[in-house]
Design a protein around this motif. Structure first.
Motif, PDB file in Angstrom:
ATOM      1  N   MET A 287      -2.483   9.222   2.186  1.00 43.12           N
ATOM      2  CA  MET A 287      -1.308   8.453   1.773  1.00 43.12           C
ATOM      3  C   MET A 287      -0.401   8.130   2.962  1.00 43.12           C
ATOM      4  SD  MET A 287      -2.041   7.884  -1.265  1.00 43.12           S
ATOM      5  CE  MET A 287      -0.583   6.892  -1.600  1.00 43.12           C
ATOM      6  N   VAL A 288      -0.299   9.043   3.931  1.00 43.16           N
ATOM      7  CA  VAL A 288       0.512   8.758   5.126  1.00 43.16           C
ATOM      8  C   VAL A 288      -0.131   7.632   5.931  1.00 43.16           C
ATOM      9  CG1 VAL A 288       1.247   9.664   7.367  1.00 43.16           C
ATOM     10  CG2 VAL A 288       1.587  11.027   5.301  1.00 43.16           C
ATOM     11  N   LEU A 289      -1.448   7.705   6.144  1.00 44.66           N
ATOM     12  CA  LEU A 289      -2.138   6.630   6.844  1.00 44.66           C
ATOM     13  C   LEU A 289      -1.978   5.309   6.104  1.00 44.66           C
ATOM     14  CD1 LEU A 289      -5.493   8.355   7.926  1.00 44.66           C
ATOM     15  CD2 LEU A 289      -3.619   7.620   9.417  1.00 44.66           C
ATOM     16  N   PHE A 290      -2.054   5.374   4.780  1.00 44.32           N
ATOM     17  CA  PHE A 290      -1.922   4.157   3.984  1.00 44.32           C
ATOM     18  C   PHE A 290      -0.520   3.570   4.112  1.00 44.32           C
ATOM     19  CE2 PHE A 290      -1.315   1.753   0.023  1.00 44.32           C
ATOM     20  CZ  PHE A 290      -2.417   0.933   0.090  1.00 44.32           C
ATOM     21  N   SER A 291       0.498   4.437   4.109  1.00 42.57           N
ATOM     22  CA  SER A 291       1.868   3.937   4.244  1.00 42.57           C
ATOM     23  C   SER A 291       2.081   3.277   5.605  1.00 42.57           C
ATOM     24  CB  SER A 291       2.879   5.069   4.036  1.00 42.57           C
ATOM     25  OG  SER A 291       2.805   6.025   5.079  1.00 42.57           O
ATOM     26  N   LEU A 292       1.489   3.849   6.660  1.00 43.14           N
ATOM     27  CA  LEU A 292       1.593   3.251   7.988  1.00 43.14           C
ATOM     28  C   LEU A 292       0.864   1.909   8.032  1.00 43.14           C
ATOM     29  CD1 LEU A 292       1.063   6.414  10.235  1.00 43.14           C
ATOM     30  CD2 LEU A 292       3.222   5.261   9.695  1.00 43.14           C
ATOM     31  N   LEU A 293      -0.279   1.834   7.340  1.00 44.88           N
ATOM     32  CA  LEU A 293      -1.001   0.570   7.245  1.00 44.88           C
ATOM     33  C   LEU A 293      -0.151  -0.470   6.514  1.00 44.88           C
ATOM     34  CD1 LEU A 293      -3.596  -1.112   7.546  1.00 44.88           C
ATOM     35  CD2 LEU A 293      -4.396  -0.116   5.402  1.00 44.88           C
ATOM     36  N   MET A 294       0.535  -0.043   5.466  1.00 48.10           N
ATOM     37  CA  MET A 294       1.406  -0.949   4.721  1.00 48.10           C
ATOM     38  C   MET A 294       2.525  -1.489   5.613  1.00 48.10           C
ATOM     39  SD  MET A 294       1.774   0.951   1.037  1.00 48.10           S
ATOM     40  CE  MET A 294       2.682  -0.387   0.275  1.00 48.10           C
TER      41      MET A 294
ATOM     42  N   LEU B 225     -10.372   1.664   9.030  1.00 52.61           N
ATOM     43  CA  LEU B 225      -9.196   1.843   8.182  1.00 52.61           C
ATOM     44  C   LEU B 225      -9.556   1.675   6.714  1.00 52.61           C
ATOM     45  CD1 LEU B 225      -6.544  -0.097  10.300  1.00 52.61           C
ATOM     46  CD2 LEU B 225      -6.702   2.382   9.983  1.00 52.61           C
ATOM     47  N   THR B 226     -10.423   0.702   6.434  1.00 54.16           N
ATOM     48  CA  THR B 226     -10.866   0.492   5.058  1.00 54.16           C
ATOM     49  C   THR B 226     -11.554   1.733   4.519  1.00 54.16           C
ATOM     50  OG1 THR B 226     -11.132  -1.896   5.357  1.00 54.16           O
ATOM     51  CG2 THR B 226     -12.383  -0.888   3.570  1.00 54.16           C
ATOM     52  N   GLY B 227     -12.425   2.307   5.313  1.00 50.07           N
ATOM     53  CA  GLY B 227     -13.153   3.487   4.865  1.00 50.07           C
ATOM     54  C   GLY B 227     -12.256   4.679   4.626  1.00 50.07           C
ATOM     55  N   LEU B 228     -11.251   4.865   5.465  1.00 50.36           N
ATOM     56  CA  LEU B 228     -10.392   6.047   5.349  1.00 50.36           C
ATOM     57  C   LEU B 228      -9.408   5.958   4.191  1.00 50.36           C
ATOM     58  CD1 LEU B 228      -9.606   6.858   9.095  1.00 50.36           C
ATOM     59  CD2 LEU B 228     -11.051   8.155   7.520  1.00 50.36           C
ATOM     60  N   VAL B 229      -8.814   4.786   3.985  1.00 46.67           N
ATOM     61  CA  VAL B 229      -7.748   4.696   2.974  1.00 46.67           C
ATOM     62  C   VAL B 229      -8.084   3.787   1.807  1.00 46.67           C
ATOM     63  CG1 VAL B 229      -6.017   5.180   4.728  1.00 46.67           C
ATOM     64  CG2 VAL B 229      -6.518   2.814   4.165  1.00 46.67           C
ATOM     65  N   GLY B 230      -9.277   3.187   1.793  1.00 45.39           N
ATOM     66  CA  GLY B 230      -9.664   2.364   0.652  1.00 45.39           C
ATOM     67  C   GLY B 230      -8.985   1.017   0.613  1.00 45.39           C
TER      68      GLY B 230
ATOM     69  N   ILE C 213       6.582   5.468   0.162  1.00 40.51           N
ATOM     70  CA  ILE C 213       5.424   6.367   0.147  1.00 40.51           C
ATOM     71  C   ILE C 213       5.492   7.346   1.313  1.00 40.51           C
ATOM     72  CG2 ILE C 213       2.912   6.472   0.408  1.00 40.51           C
ATOM     73  CD1 ILE C 213       2.751   3.834  -1.097  1.00 40.51           C
ATOM     74  N   LEU C 214       5.862   6.853   2.492  1.00 39.41           N
ATOM     75  CA  LEU C 214       5.944   7.725   3.664  1.00 39.41           C
ATOM     76  C   LEU C 214       6.977   8.828   3.466  1.00 39.41           C
ATOM     77  CD1 LEU C 214       4.969   8.252   6.548  1.00 39.41           C
ATOM     78  CD2 LEU C 214       6.747   6.692   7.360  1.00 39.41           C
TER      79      LEU C 214
END
Length: 265
Positions: A116-123, A161-166, A259-260
């Motif tokens: 979720m942290v990686l996803f928030s940074l991606l966002m 990135l796709t693989g790690l956070v979907g 989220i972060l």
């Protein structure tokens, strides 16, 4: 069904609308819906997100393919390293990450929290891209002499990135297609949808051995999302894509910050 479950399924339509309108944003909405509204754990949610976004993007890509708005050469150069990175990260890297990674004071870092942290940074990165390039429409150009190795390297990074956070990575793919591949915006959207579709569905196959899939729920969620892409494609005829993309960028930024803060507090 409780109120949150009804809201989560209803929000799935917005996933398709986003993809239909601006060629991205599906996974940015899907993962928070699954995690925070439907209370599905992040690892399973990232797998579901790949299937939902991949299937919905495929439906949208077919429409663009019929209009000859897909550049297959650029899609191939971007996709091959991206496909490899997605499959390796979902099939080997993600299952190898332990459930608990360690602790910093009272804060315990878990695999779900890391996702979720990686996803928030991606966002946050995607939101800046949307806000900065929202008005960029691209220009027509030939693919001859392009920076093909750089496009392939970007494909591998997006695949990881796709693989790690979907995440399908539409807002990472489109700037590459417009700025490096010199595709006009509409063709960039069509090409992006095709890349997202194949890459996401390939990534999902890496989860079939590790994640228990609730197929009735997943197919219902996906069907609603596919309905949304038809709505989004129709609305795209009347809504300014650049203005919508910039406004959506600010929304994504706020959601990413939320989220972060939620995950690190």
């Amino acid at each position: 069904m409780n109120v949150l479950e009804i809201a989560g399924l209803s929000a799935s339509i917005c996933v398709g609308i986003s993809l239909g309108l601006i060629g991205g944003g599906g996974s940015i909405l899907t993962l928070p819906i699954l995690v925070y509204l439907l209370h599905i754990n992040p690892v399973t949610s990232s797998a579901y997100s790949l299937f939902v976004v991949g299937t919905t993007s495929l439906v949208g890509a077919i429409t663009y393919m019929r209009q000859r708005q897909v550049d297959y050469r650029v899609a191939l150069v971007f996709s091959v390293p991206s496909f490899v990175a997605v499959y390796v990260s979902r099939h080997f890297l993600l299952p190898a990450i332990p459930e608990t990674l360690g602790a910093v004071g009272p804060l315990v870092l878990t695999r779900n929290g890391l996702i979720m942290v990686l996803f928030s940074l991606l966002m946050l990165g995607a939101s800046l891209s949307m806000i900065r390039d929202g008005g960029h429409t691209g220009r027509v150009g030939r693919t001859k002499g392009l920076k093909l190795p750089l496009i392939g390297a970007e494909g591998a990074l997006v695949g990881l990135l796709t693989g790690l956070v979907g995440a399908g990575g539409g807002f990472l793919i489109i700037p590459v297609l417009v700025l490096l591949a010199r595709l006009p915006m509409k063709m960039a959207v069509g090409t992006s949808l095709l890349i997202i579709a194949v890459k996401s569905l390939l990534g999902f196959t890496g989860d079939l051995r590790h994640v228990a899939i609730d197929w009735p729920f997943l197919l219902c969620f996906t069907l609603l999302s596919v309905t949304g892409i038809f709505i989004g494609t129709y609305l795209s005829r009347y809504v300014s894509g650049s203005r919508l993309k910039k406004s959506f960028g600010y929304f994504v930024m706020l959601l990413g910050v939320y989220i972060l803060l939620r995950e690190v507090s």
